[in-house]
Enzyme design. Structure first.
Site, PDB file in Angstrom:
ATOM      1  N   GLY A   1      24.871  17.179   1.311  1.00  0.00           N
ATOM      2  CA  GLY A   1      24.985  15.720   1.331  1.00  0.00           C
ATOM      3  C   GLY A   1      25.930  15.155   2.364  1.00  0.00           C
TER       4      GLY A   1
ATOM      5  N   CYS B   1      -3.830   7.030   9.596  1.00  0.00           N
ATOM      6  CA  CYS B   1      -4.373   5.786   9.039  1.00  0.00           C
ATOM      7  C   CYS B   1      -3.478   5.285   7.919  1.00  0.00           C
ATOM      8  CB  CYS B   1      -5.783   6.012   8.529  1.00  0.00           C
ATOM      9  SG  CYS B   1      -6.863   6.599   9.827  1.00  0.00           S
TER      10      CYS B   1
HETATM   11  C1  LIG Z   1      18.702  19.158  -0.348  1.00  0.00           C
HETATM   12  C2  LIG Z   1      19.775  19.946  -0.983  1.00  0.00           C
HETATM   13  C3  LIG Z   1      20.897  20.336  -0.229  1.00  0.00           C
HETATM   14  C4  LIG Z   1      21.103  19.950   1.209  1.00  0.00           C
HETATM   15  O1  LIG Z   1      21.299  18.597   1.361  1.00  0.00           O
HETATM   16  P1  LIG Z   1      21.766  17.997   2.779  1.00  0.00           P
HETATM   17  O2  LIG Z   1      21.750  16.534   2.522  1.00  0.00           O
HETATM   18  O3  LIG Z   1      20.745  18.432   3.760  1.00  0.00           O
HETATM   19  O4  LIG Z   1      23.111  18.544   3.065  1.00  0.00           O
HETATM   20  C5  LIG Z   1      21.840  21.113  -0.851  1.00  0.00           C
HETATM   21  N1  LIG Z   1      21.722  21.492  -2.153  1.00  0.00           N
HETATM   22  C6  LIG Z   1      20.675  21.124  -2.907  1.00  0.00           C
HETATM   23  C7  LIG Z   1      20.595  21.578  -4.321  1.00  0.00           C
HETATM   24  C8  LIG Z   1      19.664  20.333  -2.356  1.00  0.00           C
HETATM   25  O5  LIG Z   1      18.623  19.969  -3.122  1.00  0.00           O
END
Ligand SMILES: *Cc1c(COP(=O)(O)O)cnc(C)c1O
Length: 420
Positions: free
Chosen positions: A230, A341
């Site tokens: 995140g 489309c």
């Molecule tokens: C998608 C995801 C991540 C990675 O998220 P980023 O935003 O790309 O850093 C990490 N852990 C889990 C469990 C995820 O679903």
């Protein structure tokens, strides 16, 4: 600040030749940039013993990119069987893999436990009774519910399908301890593309407080906390990057405080995807048509099968036109569109860009994470190739483009019929 100056210096002088050699469209990734980010991340958290990044495979599931992560000593965060297989094919097994599934099947468990296993991150307390055997090390994904607010992409934790609720979390570890597990980790994932580092510091604080409480309740010790992914990247030129230095400083301080209060400290795991590769990829596509009706449209040879984020989230991806600097080129407000489309098949909407002619090369930026990987085959659109710009300046094709034969592969089979 989308594409870095270094990436531009490495790519742009040869880009016209690369495009002529491989044909457009393609995503191209910058090996040197990925190594830089990895080194910076490791250095920022070096004071925490056992710091580990588990690259979120879903962001860029390509073995050649994963090999770079492996070379840096990173592990892999997987959430499906093919992602587990991709990781294991690189020779990575056991505690270098975290399996964070949700809505988990018996087949998921079977594969997770096979071939050297992995760290199992359980999404729900009810899954305990479905485990084929009791692992020594177990982790749960925690959902704080109303205790935290989520961010835009992940949403409000109360409405999120993920994780174990606050009321069930102690019970979850109690059960696993009774069943024989002796090693424990705690995971959460609350943010996506978060540029405010304080949010991630608060998540760390929340997890440390939680393990302190669970440790006292159950007389167990936690080996690690995993703060998830995140960490955000600035997609827009005016956005400031996440302050990694300050974030790590504050997290290191939390760990030091935990140690002095508790006499021990867990390891710190994270599973970044976007932060690791997002800025180090671009989608290169050629203008093929222009159309002037109520608005002005530039049609390019890629479509949303190559990059879903603008259509799905209204996400901004910065676009440059090769050889045309908007500072000294006449500009025009256009929509940059693919051929699907679906009217959401637009890479940019009402964007002021240098005037584009047929054959111009457009560089759609920050496609290194959740770009190619999210593509789909709706409208029978095929996904483009992926290239890797090596540190020595050579360029390798690391995934070919999809072909019509790939599209028809799932239709060539022996028909199975049910008759009454
Ligand atoms: C998608 C995801 C991540 C990675 O998220 P980023 O935003 O790309 O850093 C990490 N852990 C889990 C469990 C995820 O679903």
């Amino acid at each position: 600040m989308p594409m870095s100056d270094d990436f531009k210096k490495r790519l742009l002088p040869d880009l016209a030749d690369i495009a002529a050699h491989f044909g457009t469209p393609f995503h191209i990734y910058d090996e040197a940039g990925i190594f830089d980010t990895g080194r910076t991340l490791k250095k920022a958290f070096a004071p925490i013993d056992g710091f580990m990044e588990y690259f979120a495979v879903k962001a860029l599931p390509n073995p050649d990119i994963m090999a770079i992560m492996n070379e840096m000593g990173f592990g892999f965060d997987c959430s499906s069987i093919p992602e587990l297989v991709l990781s294991r094919r690189l020779g990575v097994t056991g505690e270098k893999i975290i399996f964070t599934s949700n809505n988990t099947t018996d087949e998921d468990f079977k594969v997770a436990f096979s071939d050297g296993g992995c760290i199992l991150n359980l999404d729900d307390i009810s899954l305990i009774s479905r485990l084929p055997s009791i692992p020594d090390l177990i982790c749960f994904r925690y959902n704080p519910g109303p205790r935290r607010t989520g961010n835009d992409i992940i949403g409000n934790p109360v409405e999120a399908k993920y994780g174990v609720s606050h009321d069930q979390i102690v019970e979850a570890y109690r059960k696993m301890a009774e069943l024989g597990s002796t090693r424990f980790g705690l995971h959460t994932m609350l943010a996506s593309n978060e540029l405010n580092y304080s949010y991630i510091v608060e998540t760390t604080r929340m997890l440390l407080e939680l393990i302190q409480w669970i440790e006292k309740e159950l007389h167990i010790k936690f080996e690690f906390i995993n703060i998830g992914g995140g960490m955000g990247i600035p997609y827009r030129p005016e956005e400031a990057p996440l302050d990694l230095a300050q974030m790590s400083k504050e997290i290191i301080a939390l760990f030091a405080a935990f140690r002095s209060e508790n006499g021990h400290v867990p390891k710190l795991f994270m599973e970044s995807g976007r932060y690791m590769t997002g800025p180090h990829g671009v989608l290169v596509t050629r203008a093929i048509n222009r159309k002037d009706i109520y608005r002005n449209y530039i049609g390019v040879d890629a479509c949303m099968s190559a990059l879903m984020r603008p259509g799905m989230y209204g996400a901004y991806h910065h676009i440059d036109v090769l050889g045309k600097d908007p500072a000294n080129w006449p500009t025009q407000k256009v929509d940059v569109v693919g051929s699907l489309c679906e009217n959401i098949d637009k890479f940019a909407v009402q964007r002021e860009l240098p005037e584009i002619e047929a054959d111009d090369i457009l560089i759609i930026q920050d496609t290194g994470a959740h770009g190619h990987a999210m593509g789909f085959n709706y409208n029978a659109k095929l996904r483009p190739q992926e290239l890797l710009l090596r540190q020595d300046g050579s360029v390798e094709r690391i995934r070919r483009e999809e072909t019509m034969a790939d599209y028809f592969a799932t239709l060539n089979f022996e028909k199975k019929v049910f008759c009454k």
